[in-house]
Structures are given as structure tokens and as C-alpha cells.
Design an enzyme around this catalytic site. Structure first.
Site, PDB file in Angstrom:
ATOM      1  N   LEU A 167       0.818  -1.207   0.000  1.00  0.00           N
ATOM      2  CA  LEU A 167       0.000   0.000   0.000  1.00  0.00           C
ATOM      3  C   LEU A 167       0.857   1.264   0.000  1.00  0.00           C
ATOM      4  CD1 LEU A 167      -2.890   1.159   0.194  1.00  0.00           C
ATOM      5  CD2 LEU A 167      -2.631   1.117   2.686  1.00  0.00           C
ATOM      6  N   ASP A 168       0.604   2.138  -0.994  1.00  0.00           N
ATOM      7  CA  ASP A 168       1.272   3.443  -1.107  1.00  0.00           C
ATOM      8  C   ASP A 168       2.791   3.325  -1.214  1.00  0.00           C
ATOM      9  OD1 ASP A 168      -1.233   4.617  -0.875  1.00  0.00           O
ATOM     10  OD2 ASP A 168      -1.087   4.818   1.296  1.00  0.00           O
ATOM     11  N   GLU A 169       3.271   2.206  -1.756  1.00  0.00           N
ATOM     12  CA  GLU A 169       4.715   1.981  -1.882  1.00  0.00           C
ATOM     13  C   GLU A 169       5.163   1.902  -3.339  1.00  0.00           C
ATOM     14  OE1 GLU A 169       7.021   1.837   0.366  1.00  0.00           O
ATOM     15  OE2 GLU A 169       6.016   1.523   2.283  1.00  0.00           O
TER      16      GLU A 169
END
Length: 282
Positions: free
Chosen positions: A224-226
Site C-alpha cells: 500500500l502506497d509503496e
């Protein structure tokens, strides 16, 4: 004459540019613009070249396939006159969706929108004009998420969608779906990553008393969000700004960051470089 864009990446070695330009010259191509980058950290070479030619199919296409095998290239060749196929996903917050539709309508984003998909009903967007674009309501719950993702994937395949844009789509894709869309899904996160990941990032920023807030457009991965970052921007805030003020300010940042990232992709300016991107900006 028709314009084409060639992008490639490969292990760095002498002679790559000479080989590419030589093939173009041999087949009557004329270069209009060219950018290159040598990443010394990964020892990889990246190239984006725009050229004219009578045709990029047949002998020229076969010549580039042969070249890519010889250099171990990941190579793409595209006719610029063919608009790319994009699907837009959004939830209740529709400012990014409205902005992309407006930019598409005035010709700023030359793309073919294959569909708009939301986990909220069409009435949520009653003030938006879809101009004949198909709208699909796929409500997501914990129980039906696998089935709805299967329906979404079927829609992506049926419409031959090349890129999925999460325009404030507030549903986390499953690891399997993220893997299927690797390199084909752009998300806008309302934070200047890698800071304040996950939910309520403006509230997180307010609690930390930051003086800059921002937004980040990135490729979606299972983490997530990486995902690899494409575009970012920031704006200064002060101690007097509430979380609601930051949300209001952030809406403008999110709109322009997502539009810029999509514009780069539509013009073949983004190349993946492991967990990073190479962006050949204008």
C-alpha cells in the site's frame, strides 16, 4: 508523415544509440525528439525517441524486434495518432474525476476513456457530464470484494483498457488485482509520500504540525502506497490551518499531480526502473 514514439530500457553498453538511429536511418525515419538516461546505480539505459516514418510496421518493426533481442531490450513502439485506452475509477470524492473529464473534454488529455467505474451509484456524480462514457456501479463490501474485482477485471479485458487510473478510488486493491495491473494502474495519494501513508493523511499531517503538504501519483503495487512514484507536488501550510483547510488545499494539489502523471503516461514519458521511474519530462 505519421509520428511514432519508441521507448526502451536495457543493460547499458556502448553502441545503443548508434544502433537505434542507424535502424531509423536505414528505414527512412527522421528523429524529431530524443531523450536518454544512463542510470549508473543500476547500470541500465533508458531512451525515448519520437520520429516520423512512412510506416513503423513491417520491416522497421521487424528490425527493432531483432535489435531488442540483441541488446536485451524492453522496447515499445507506438503510433502517436492512436489514443490510449484509459479507465477511470472514483469513489465519493470526485474532484480528480471531474478534473480529468474536463481536461479530456477540451483535448488536453488525448485518450479514449473506456469506462468510469465507482463503488458509489451514478447519482453521486449527477453534476458531472460523462458525454456518453459508460458508467459502471460496482459496490464493494468485505464479502463481495473478490467477485467485484473479478467483474472489474472482466471489464478491463473486454474494453481493452491499457491504463487504470484510481482518481481517489477509496478501495484498496487485493494483492492479486494489484499484481494483474502491475505497471498499468496509477493512483493519486493525498500525501507527499513516503510520509503519511494509509488513511486520513491530512489529519496525520496536522497532528505532526507540518509546514508542507502534498500529493503523490504512483503506480499501484501490492504494498500500500509503496509503488514507483511518477509525480509529486507540495504547498505550504501554517499553524492556523485545520485538517479541513488542508483537505481543501490538497484537492488542488491532487488534481494537478494526477493530471500531470497521466499526461506523462499518455505521451510515453514514463519508464519503470525497478522501484523507481524514469520520467522524460518536457
Amino acid at each position: 508523415m505519421p509520428q511514432y514514439v519508441l521507448t526502451l530500457s536495457c543493460p547499458d553498453r556502448p553502441g545503443i544509440v548508434n544502433a537505434v538511429t542507424g535502424r531509423l536511418l536505414e528505414h527512412g525515419g527522421n528523429i524529431l525528439d530524443s531523450q536518454q538516461y544512463n542510470d549508473l546505480a543500476t547500470d541500465r539505459f533508458f531512451l525515448r525517441t519520437v520520429f516520423t516514418a512512412a510506416s513503423a510496421t513491417g520491416p522497421l518493426q521487424a528490425s527493432f524486434r531483432e535489435l531488442s533481442r540483441g541488446f536485451g531490450m524492453e522496447l515499445s513502439l507506438r503510433d502517436r495518432s492512436h489514443p490510449r485506452r484509459v479507465m477511470l475509477l472514483a469513489s465519493k470524492f470526485d474532484h480528480c474525476l471531474a478534473d480529468l473529464l474536463y481536461r479530456w473534454r477540451i483535448g488536453e488529455l488525448p485518450m479514449q476513456i473506456t469506462a468510469v467505474v465507482s463503488n458509489h451509484p451514478r447519482e453521486t456524480f449527477r453534476h458531472l457530464a460523462f458525454d456518453g462514457i459508460d458508467f459502471h456501479h460496482l459496490p464493494v463490501t468485505h464479502e463481495n470484494k473478490p467477485a467485484q474485482e473479478a467483474a472489474l477485471w472482466s471489464l478491463i479485458e473486454a474494453t481493452q483498457t491499457e491504463m487504470v487510473v484510481l482518481a481517489r478510488y477509496m478501495q484498496v486493491l487485493s494483492d492479486a488485482m494489484a499484481a494483474r495491473l502491475a505497471g498499468r494502474c496509477i493512483n493519486i495519494h493525498h500525501s507527499f509520500l513516503p510520509g503519511f501513508k494509509g488513511a486520513r493523511p491530512y489529519h496525520q499531517a496536522h497532528e505532526r504540525g507540518v509546514k508542507l503538504i502534498g500529493a503523490t501519483a504512483h503506480f499501484v503495487t501490492a504494498d500500500l502506497d509503496e509503488g514507483p512514484i511518477i509525480e509529486q507536488d507540495t504547498q505550504r501550510v501554517g499553524h492556523h490551518d485545520t485538517p479541513e483547510d488542508m483537505i481543501r488545499i490538497g484537492r488542488d494539489i491532487e488534481r494537478r499531480v494526477l493530471a500531470q502523471a497521466l499526461r506523462y503516461w499518455l505521451d510515453d514519458r514514463i519508464l519503470l526502473n525497478g522501484h523507481r521511474t524514469v520520467v522524460f519530462a518536457v
